[in-house]
Design an enzyme around this catalytic site. Structure first.
Site, PDB file in Angstrom:
ATOM      1  N   ASN A   1       0.869  -0.903   0.192  1.00 43.44           N
ATOM      2  CA  ASN A   1      -0.132   0.176  -0.068  1.00 43.44           C
ATOM      3  C   ASN A   1       0.663   1.227   0.101  1.00 43.44           C
ATOM      4  O   ASN A   1       1.884   1.682   1.237  1.00 43.44           O
ATOM      5  CB  ASN A   1      -0.826  -0.035   1.195  1.00 43.44           C
ATOM      6  CG  ASN A   1      -1.655   1.384   1.670  1.00 43.44           C
ATOM      7  OD1 ASN A   1      -1.949   2.077   0.017  1.00 43.44           O
ATOM      8  ND2 ASN A   1      -2.204   1.179   2.508  1.00 43.44           N
TER       9      ASN A   1
ATOM     10  N   LYS B   1       0.288   4.494  -0.181  1.00 40.22           N
ATOM     11  CA  LYS B   1      -0.700   5.572  -0.049  1.00 40.22           C
ATOM     12  C   LYS B   1      -0.918   7.156  -0.227  1.00 40.22           C
ATOM     13  O   LYS B   1      -0.580   6.056  -1.650  1.00 40.22           O
ATOM     14  CB  LYS B   1      -0.108   5.679   2.009  1.00 40.22           C
ATOM     15  CG  LYS B   1      -0.073   4.577   2.814  1.00 40.22           C
ATOM     16  CD  LYS B   1       0.032   4.350   3.677  1.00 40.22           C
ATOM     17  CE  LYS B   1       0.369   3.484   4.416  1.00 40.22           C
ATOM     18  NZ  LYS B   1       0.364   3.228   6.185  1.00 40.22           N
TER      19      LYS B   1
ATOM     20  N   HIS C   1      -9.643   1.123   4.703  1.00 41.98           N
ATOM     21  CA  HIS C   1      -8.081   0.755   5.439  1.00 41.98           C
ATOM     22  C   HIS C   1      -8.430   2.051   6.524  1.00 41.98           C
ATOM     23  O   HIS C   1      -8.665   2.850   6.822  1.00 41.98           O
ATOM     24  CB  HIS C   1      -7.279   1.665   4.381  1.00 41.98           C
ATOM     25  CG  HIS C   1      -5.822   1.176   4.914  1.00 41.98           C
ATOM     26  ND1 HIS C   1      -4.929   2.419   5.609  1.00 41.98           N
ATOM     27  CD2 HIS C   1      -4.669   0.875   4.842  1.00 41.98           C
ATOM     28  CE1 HIS C   1      -4.216   2.430   6.150  1.00 41.98           C
ATOM     29  NE2 HIS C   1      -3.606   0.998   5.484  1.00 41.98           N
TER      30      HIS C   1
ATOM     31  N   GLU D   1      -6.991   4.527   7.595  1.00 40.22           N
ATOM     32  CA  GLU D   1      -6.503   5.945   7.745  1.00 40.22           C
ATOM     33  C   GLU D   1      -7.707   6.095   7.037  1.00 40.22           C
ATOM     34  O   GLU D   1      -8.110   7.026   7.122  1.00 40.22           O
ATOM     35  CB  GLU D   1      -4.876   5.563   6.861  1.00 40.22           C
ATOM     36  CG  GLU D   1      -3.803   5.897   7.255  1.00 40.22           C
ATOM     37  CD  GLU D   1      -3.494   4.874   6.643  1.00 40.22           C
ATOM     38  OE1 GLU D   1      -2.942   5.468   5.600  1.00 40.22           O
ATOM     39  OE2 GLU D   1      -1.915   4.974   7.019  1.00 40.22           O
TER      40      GLU D   1
ATOM     41  N   GLU E   1      -5.299  -5.601  10.493  1.00 39.52           N
ATOM     42  CA  GLU E   1      -4.118  -4.323  10.416  1.00 39.52           C
ATOM     43  C   GLU E   1      -4.719  -3.687  12.337  1.00 39.52           C
ATOM     44  O   GLU E   1      -4.972  -2.341  12.375  1.00 39.52           O
ATOM     45  CB  GLU E   1      -4.516  -3.273   9.464  1.00 39.52           C
ATOM     46  CG  GLU E   1      -4.329  -3.883   8.280  1.00 39.52           C
ATOM     47  CD  GLU E   1      -2.916  -2.379   7.546  1.00 39.52           C
ATOM     48  OE1 GLU E   1      -2.110  -2.914   6.681  1.00 39.52           O
ATOM     49  OE2 GLU E   1      -4.579  -1.799   7.389  1.00 39.52           O
TER      50      GLU E   1
ATOM     51  N   GLY F   1       2.681   2.021  10.193  1.00 38.90           N
ATOM     52  CA  GLY F   1       3.807   3.448  10.335  1.00 38.90           C
ATOM     53  C   GLY F   1       3.800   3.774  11.832  1.00 38.90           C
ATOM     54  O   GLY F   1       4.539   4.432  11.771  1.00 38.90           O
TER      55      GLY F   1
ATOM     56  N   SER G   1       3.906  -2.115  10.300  1.00 38.41           N
ATOM     57  CA  SER G   1       5.196  -2.584  10.093  1.00 38.41           C
ATOM     58  C   SER G   1       5.727  -3.188   9.819  1.00 38.41           C
ATOM     59  O   SER G   1       6.334  -3.739  10.702  1.00 38.41           O
ATOM     60  CB  SER G   1       5.960  -1.431  11.317  1.00 38.41           C
ATOM     61  OG  SER G   1       4.862  -0.146  11.853  1.00 38.41           O
TER      62      SER G   1
HETATM   63  C1  PEP Z   1      -0.613  -0.405   6.189  1.00 42.41           C
HETATM   64  O1  PEP Z   1      -1.306   1.143   5.279  1.00 42.41           O
HETATM   65  O2  PEP Z   1      -1.756  -1.263   5.671  1.00 42.41           O
HETATM   66  C2  PEP Z   1       0.646  -0.675   7.239  1.00 42.41           C
HETATM   67  C3  PEP Z   1       0.360  -1.874   7.468  1.00 42.41           C
HETATM   68  O3  PEP Z   1       1.587   0.428   6.810  1.00 42.41           O
HETATM   69  P1  PEP Z   1       2.802   0.530   7.730  1.00 42.41           P
HETATM   70  O4  PEP Z   1       3.242  -0.973   6.797  1.00 42.41           O
HETATM   71  O5  PEP Z   1       3.678   1.502   7.083  1.00 42.41           O
HETATM   72  O6  PEP Z   1       2.059   0.417   8.399  1.00 42.41           O
END
Ligand code: PEP
Length: 256
Positions: A12, A14, A100, A102, A172, A178, A218
């Protein structure tokens, strides 16, 4: 087990990259992963809308699929600024992220809206990657199970088993996205097992055993292997590390 869920790694991006770097990034990923992707692992990248077409073009001879980061649930019409699943299908996308964290927590999407988006994603011919996960205060209050259960039930409400078989779920935990804080493999496995059990209750055991559940939060090359070792972790949804070709390819490798 009488079947295998093929591992799936999705990146992803973003709101990152530009017209040049999006193409360079996907070229680097495609060339470095050409030996592995497609054979033992499904791979997808989710660039920003405006770069989807050029990324699709670069990948025309690759097994790497392209996904959108969001869709709107109407098919067409007076919805200024929105993009439908069928439009994304039309330009060569395969997947769309739905719900997601966000979009839930920054943009304000509700379970009900996400449910409409999942249904519309499937109707338009794309495969949804349906994201769920608890906030840190919810985990601290021992509400993870309750929150994830609500998100899964509401997100899939009204969808037949046949439709749901098109869905990939991504667990997640919001506190891990992040932040550099990864859920431990045990924490992730616990949530994945819960989701699979819930799908078994809502549909049937066969469907629950076939659905892929990705972990996200992460993920890096150095924690991907231990996460993938867990029984109910079928793949990884990768944010930050998917913007570096070397890291993303190392994660794909770890998933095989
Ligand atoms: C994501 O955007 O779904 C995500 C898990 O981001 P990150 O790997 O940066 O934590």
């Amino acid at each position: 087990m009488g079947f295998m869920r093929k591992p799936f790694v999705a990146g992803n991006w973003k709101m990152n990259t530009d017209s040049l770097s999006s193409v360079e990034l996907v070229k680097a990923i495609a060339s470095a992963s050409s030996e592995i992707a497609g054979h033992s692992v499904h791979v997808a990248v989710c660039p920003p809308f405006v770069y989807l077409q050029s990324v699709v073009n670069v990948l025309s001879t690759s097994s790497i699929a392209v996904g959108a980061q969001d869709i709107y649930y109407e098919r067409k019409g007076a919805f200024t600024g929105e993009i439908s699943s069928s439009m994304l299908k039309d330009i060569g996308c395969t997947y769309a992220l739905c719900g997601h964290s966000e979009r839930r927590h920054v943009i304000g999407e509700t379970d009900e809206l996400i449910n409409k988006k999942i249904a519309a994603t499937i109707l338009g011919g794309l495969l949804p990657i349906f994201c769920v996960g608890e906030l840190i205060e919810e985990r601290k209050a021992s509400r993870t199970e309750e929150v994830v259960t609500r998100q899964v039930k509401n997100g899939l409400a009204g969808l037949s088993a046949e439709k749901v078989s098109a869905v990939t779920v991504a667990y997640e935990p919001v506190w891990a996205i992040g932040t550099g804080l990864t859920a431990t493999p045990q924490q992730a496995q616990e949530a994945h097992a819960l989701i699979r059990e819930l799908l078994g209750q809502m549909y049937d055991t066969k469907l629950a055993q076939e659905i892929r559940i990705l972990y996200g939060g992460s993920v890096k090359p150095d924690n991907a292997v231990e996460l993938m070792r867990e029984q109910d972790i079928d793949g990884l949804l990768v944010g930050g590390a998917s913007l570096k070709a070397d890291d993303f390819v190392a994660i794909i490798q770890a998933a095989t």
